[in-house]
Motif scaffolding. Structure first.
Motif, PDB file in Angstrom:
ATOM      1  N   LEU A 177     -10.190 -26.199 -19.493  1.00 19.54           N
ATOM      2  CA  LEU A 177     -10.546 -27.556 -19.101  1.00 19.54           C
ATOM      3  C   LEU A 177     -10.835 -27.606 -17.598  1.00 19.54           C
ATOM      4  CD1 LEU A 177      -8.511 -30.761 -20.065  1.00 19.54           C
ATOM      5  CD2 LEU A 177      -9.376 -30.398 -17.757  1.00 19.54           C
ATOM      6  N   VAL A 245      -8.591 -38.041 -23.416  1.00 17.21           N
ATOM      7  CA  VAL A 245     -10.045 -37.912 -23.453  1.00 17.21           C
ATOM      8  C   VAL A 245     -10.696 -38.957 -22.564  1.00 17.21           C
ATOM      9  CG1 VAL A 245     -12.085 -38.018 -24.922  1.00 17.21           C
ATOM     10  CG2 VAL A 245     -10.013 -36.886 -25.750  1.00 17.21           C
ATOM     11  N   ARG A 249     -13.085 -38.189 -19.313  1.00 19.09           N
ATOM     12  CA  ARG A 249     -14.475 -38.631 -19.373  1.00 19.09           C
ATOM     13  C   ARG A 249     -14.795 -39.618 -18.250  1.00 19.09           C
ATOM     14  NH1 ARG A 249     -14.946 -34.663 -21.758  1.00 19.09           N
ATOM     15  NH2 ARG A 249     -15.218 -34.382 -24.012  1.00 19.09           N
ATOM     16  N   THR A 254     -19.408 -33.284 -17.030  1.00 19.52           N
ATOM     17  CA  THR A 254     -19.604 -32.721 -18.364  1.00 19.52           C
ATOM     18  C   THR A 254     -19.833 -31.211 -18.255  1.00 19.52           C
ATOM     19  OG1 THR A 254     -21.990 -33.133 -18.272  1.00 19.52           O
ATOM     20  CG2 THR A 254     -20.609 -34.854 -19.245  1.00 19.52           C
ATOM     21  N   GLU A 256     -19.598 -27.641 -21.328  1.00 16.13           N
ATOM     22  CA  GLU A 256     -19.162 -27.156 -22.642  1.00 16.13           C
ATOM     23  C   GLU A 256     -17.733 -26.621 -22.596  1.00 16.13           C
ATOM     24  OE1 GLU A 256     -20.364 -23.410 -25.482  1.00 16.13           O
ATOM     25  OE2 GLU A 256     -22.008 -24.606 -24.634  1.00 16.13           O
ATOM     26  N   ASP A 259     -15.182 -29.387 -22.550  1.00 12.37           N
ATOM     27  CA  ASP A 259     -14.953 -29.966 -23.876  1.00 12.37           C
ATOM     28  C   ASP A 259     -13.974 -29.114 -24.685  1.00 12.37           C
ATOM     29  OD1 ASP A 259     -16.735 -31.950 -23.224  1.00 12.37           O
ATOM     30  OD2 ASP A 259     -18.436 -31.008 -24.241  1.00 12.37           O
ATOM     31  N   GLN A 260     -14.145 -27.788 -24.626  1.00 10.60           N
ATOM     32  CA  GLN A 260     -13.237 -26.897 -25.357  1.00 10.60           C
ATOM     33  C   GLN A 260     -11.811 -27.050 -24.847  1.00 10.60           C
ATOM     34  OE1 GLN A 260     -14.213 -22.722 -25.068  1.00 10.60           O
ATOM     35  NE2 GLN A 260     -12.330 -22.077 -26.112  1.00 10.60           N
ATOM     36  N   VAL A 262     -10.418 -29.633 -23.298  1.00 18.16           N
ATOM     37  CA  VAL A 262      -9.870 -30.940 -23.683  1.00 18.16           C
ATOM     38  C   VAL A 262      -9.399 -30.910 -25.126  1.00 18.16           C
ATOM     39  CG1 VAL A 262     -10.457 -33.357 -24.117  1.00 18.16           C
ATOM     40  CG2 VAL A 262     -11.164 -32.261 -21.975  1.00 18.16           C
ATOM     41  N   GLU A 263     -10.199 -30.325 -25.995  1.00 14.94           N
ATOM     42  CA  GLU A 263      -9.839 -30.247 -27.418  1.00 14.94           C
ATOM     43  C   GLU A 263      -8.544 -29.456 -27.609  1.00 14.94           C
ATOM     44  OE1 GLU A 263     -11.699 -28.517 -31.632  1.00 14.94           O
ATOM     45  OE2 GLU A 263     -12.971 -28.707 -29.838  1.00 14.94           O
TER      46      GLU A 263
END
Length: 455
Positions: A177, A245, A249, A254, A256, A259-260, A262-263
């Motif tokens: 992240l 999230v 945000r 932004t 990729e 995003d991984q 954060v997930e």
């Protein structure tokens, strides 16, 4: 003989404090084994090159050599004393252990390890040169499922909830992240080099030097004002599963990899949301990066409420490439509790203690030395049923034997009678009653020392 001088940073506990430490270790072992972790122990020394390969810790490593070592008798390359050092953590030795024993292990391999480690730090409260750590790790061959990251937080969270510690805050972050966010800001390099590595190391010092100090470090690393503001904005995010999230945000970056990360972080927070929050509060703290270079994903730090000045007492993270035997890579994730760091300050300030300084529940009195064997037989009957018992060291007057037990905090004294009967005295209340050594048991609360929290 001159009175010995204590060595700073090498704590030695008195018996009553040691009982608290043993209780903590017993709880940790029980929880770890309930979750299927197997115990291992690695050697105390590792090749110096192995220890220095993973992270900037060279100034803290203790080297080891025999005083008589010479090149002629050292035993060959790689075995000279000055090529060995005491391990500074248990993760690097564990990685070596995995690669050496991979053919005998079943993967994913779940291990716990409770051992001493050594670091050449400046001694202060919560910082020691020799201390006990308790680690849990899961390692696999090739790839390691992300759900194990949450497993680490859950298992250690359950253990911490049962320990005689103040409530703790388990801070979780994800280095993917962080790296993804920095790349979204336009920074370059990786977690070891370039502006990304420099930024991560600077932000990790936030709790030590403050926002202004971190800003200065970021300027020295060549970040623009906008990039520095973005990095500090991320570091100041504190969130739970419900608002993570949105909080990330809202920073307007932004990427990729972001995003991984954060997930993955959200999965950890969601998996531990049923831990008792009064004992273990889990929060995403996006300033946490961990200083050691081998972490690649989830990272953890833990602070005791009211004792934040000690820093993190329990930390760890995911390492995707720490263990590598040249054929296979063994990714893992682990978390480590600094047992000595957590409990020694509490012991020193009287915040936690054992109810008595000895395991003994009963002292069997000796009427005279000719009857010592009789007292030994009584003690053996009590021990056979799990009652910690010792026999009085002298056949002094009973009053002196009672005082001996009282000074040691032993609650009961046993008196064999001349007619073959027996009596036991609770020396706290003064109550003395008939008892049978084949069946008598003390109250459950007196059978073993208990751990008392608070004054």
């Amino acid at each position: 003989m001159a009175r010995p001088t204590p060595l700073s940073g090498f704590p030695e506990l008195l018996p009553q404090a040691r009982l608290v430490e043993q209780h903590v270790l017993d709880v940790l072992r029980e929880v770890f084994e309930l979750h299927g972790f197997s115990s291992i122990e690695t050697r105390a020394v590792e090749p110096l090159s192995v220890l220095l390969r993973k992270g900037e810790i060279d100034k803290e490593v203790y080297g080891v050599r025999r005083l008589a070592d010479t090149a002629a008798d050292a035993g060959g390359a790689g075995e000279r004393g000055d090529d060995l050092a005491l391990h500074f953590d248990l993760t690097v030795p564990f990685a070596r252990y995995v690669t050496e024993n991979a053919g005998h292990l079943q993967f994913p391999f779940r291990r716990y390890q409770v051992q001493k480690v050594w670091r050449g730090e400046r001694p202060q409260e919560g910082r020691y040169r020799e201390f006990t750590q308790a680690d849990i790790d899961v390692v696999d061959r090739g790839t390691l499922a992300v759900h194990h990251d949450a497993d680490m937080a859950r298992v250690m969270g359950e253990a911490l909830a049962r320990l005689p510690l103040p409530g703790v805050t388990l801070q979780v972050n994800n280095r993917r992240l962080v790296e993804g966010f920095y790349r979204g800001l336009g920074l370059e390099g990786d977690v070891l080099t370039g502006s990304i590595g420099a930024t991560m190391r600077a932000v990790d010092k936030l709790d030590k030097v403050g926002a202004r100090g971190v800003a200065d470090l970021l300027a020295q690393a060549g970040l623009t004002q906008a990039q520095a503001d973005g990095a500090l904005g991320l570091a100041q995010v504190r969130a739970g599963a419900g608002d993570l999230v949105q909080a990330v945000r809202a920073l307007g970056v932004t990427h990729e990899l972001l995003d991984q990360g954060v997930e993955e972080l959200l999965a950890v927070l969601t998996a531990v949301d049923d831990l008792p929050a009064d004992r273990v509060a889990v929060v995403a703290d996006l300033s946490v990066a961990r200083g050691l270079d081998y972490y690649t994903g989830t990272v953890y730090e833990t602070r005791m409420r009211g004792w934040e000045s000690l820093g993190s007492i329990c930390s760890g993270g995911r390492y995707d490439a720490l263990a590598d035997d040249g054929r296979d890579v063994y990714p893992g994730v682990g978390i480590s509790l600094g047992v000595t760091r957590a409990i020694t300050p509490l012991l020193q300030r009287g915040e936690v203690r054992a109810s008595r300084p000895t395991p003994t529940a009963v002292v069997v009195a000796v009427a005279d030395e000719a009857r010592r064997r009789e007292a030994d037989r009584v003690a053996q009957q009590l021990r056979a049923r799990g009652v910690p018992t010792e026999v009085s060291p002298t056949a002094a007057k009973f009053g002196r034997q009672i005082r001996f037990a009282d000074r040691r905090g032993v609650p009961f004294v046993w008196f064999p009678q001349d007619d073959g009967s027996h009596e036991v005295k609770d020396i706290r209340s003064g109550e003395q009653v008939a008892a049978d050594p084949a069946s008598w048991l003390p109250p459950e609360a007196d059978l073993r020392p208990s751990v008392v929290v608070g004054a």
